[in-house]
Scaffold this active site. Structure first.
Site, short mmCIF file in Angstrom:
data_model
loop_
_atom_site.label_atom_id
_atom_site.label_comp_id
_atom_site.label_asym_id
_atom_site.label_seq_id
_atom_site.Cartn_x
_atom_site.Cartn_y
_atom_site.Cartn_z
N ARG A 32 5.15 -3.90 -0.77
CA ARG A 32 4.34 -2.98 -1.26
C ARG A 32 3.84 -2.98 -2.67
NH1 ARG A 32 5.70 2.75 1.72
NH2 ARG A 32 6.05 1.71 3.78
N ASP A 141 0.75 18.05 -5.25
CA ASP A 141 1.43 16.60 -5.02
C ASP A 141 1.54 15.71 -5.96
OD1 ASP A 141 1.70 15.40 -2.10
OD2 ASP A 141 1.33 13.89 -3.39
#
Ligand SMILES: C[S@@+](CC[C@H](N)C(=O)[O-])C[C@H]1O[C@@H](n2cnc3c(N)ncnc32)[C@H](O)[C@@H]1O
Length: 280
Positions: A32, A141
């Site tokens: 990733r 968030d």
């Protein structure tokens, strides 16, 4: 990625946001983060770690790294059994408790692209109990990318997979290309902000809440990070306010000072009242 580089990167990510990348996820982390290395033209993960620590762009890059390591999976009306308990059993209590001020504050902590926050506003509308009230659902968030989606309020079929047709009809405006936008009257009750749930200083800016939903966020944290988040959430809740977690989560062994409330349809947590009164 060497084992040493993995540990350095993992610890850096963990201390920033509480997400723990387990030893057996080294390969996943490598895969990733590899595009970040390429984008920055860095030779190896050691150089990437130094970039994250010392470069002038380190804050933005840490956000990009966290972005590539987090899961933002969410959809409207997720975990319907819990939502039913919330509407059937907690709404009457909240209506009674806050009836004098007619004000209600809900926090979707780790809201991802906004589906949970809008769902809560839709449930409040659906009940008609709070029509004339001052209602705010605040979604936060750590990822600015998902917050941009939340503010746009436009969604495709996957986000709507658990939405009943009559709710789709009532709370969404159709758009071209099989997409929808949340109706303005729902959006008017919902706002979004960037916040790291581990950051005590920025959490002080969050208003006092009556209910916090923090679902499927702390599953990626270890016990110590969970304790820190729970301290922050508890601090932001009004006495007697409720905390709802995801169905696979609980406060066992966390020593968090919450009362367990057995609803007929769910287990939820409550911040104890101040001794001798409503606490407000
Ligand atoms: C799987 S989603 C859950 C979304 C929604 N609560 C639900 O249950 O459908 C988890 C979200 O938590 C956010 N997150 C992870 N660590 C965080 C932190 N330290 N502070 C704030 N948000 C965080 C991620 O960016 C992600 O959007």
């Amino acid at each position: 990625m060497t084992v040493e580089q993995f540990r350095l990167l993992r610890d850096h990510v963990y201390s920033h946001c509480g997400i723990l990348v387990h030893d057996d996820m080294k390969f996943v982390m490598e895969r990733r983060l590899w595009p970040r290395l390429e984008a920055l033209h860095l030779a190896d993960f050691g150089a990437y770690h130094r970039f994250l620590r010392y470069d002038v762009q380190r804050h933005a890059e840490l956000e990009a790294a966290v972005e590539s390591l987090t899961t933002h999976e969410t959809y409207f009306f997720r975990e319907p059994v819990q939502l039913r308990a919330f509407t059937d059993e907690l709404f009457p209590l909240l209506e009674k408790r806050n009836g004098r001020l007619k004000r209600l504050r809900l926090w979707s902590a780790g809201c991802s692209s906004g589906e949970e926050a809008y769902t809560l506003a839709m449930l409040l509308k659906e009940s008609r109990r709070f029509d004339e009230w001052d209602v705010e659902v605040y979604g936060t968030d750590i990822s600015r990318r998902v917050l941009a989606t939340a503010r746009r309020a436009e969604y495709g079929p996957s986000a709507l997979r658990a939405t009943a047709p009559e709710l789709l009809e009532r709370y969404f405006v159709p758009l071209p290309g099989n997409r929808v936008r949340v109706r303005d009257d729902v959006r008017a009750w919902v706002s979004f902000g960037h916040q790291n749930l581990l950051d005590e200083a920025s959490s002080q800016l969050v208003a006092r809440m009556d209910v916090v939903f923090c679902r499927n966020v702390m599953i990626y944290f270890d016990q110590s990070a969970r304790r820190r988040v729970l301290r922050i959430i508890r601090d932001r809740l009004n006495p007697g306010g409720y905390l709802l977690l995801g169905h696979s989560e609980n406060l066992l062994n966390l020593g968090a000072d919450f009362e367990l409330v057995h609803l007929r349809g769910d287990l939820v947590y409550r911040k104890p009242e101040l001794p001798g009164g409503e606490g407000r």
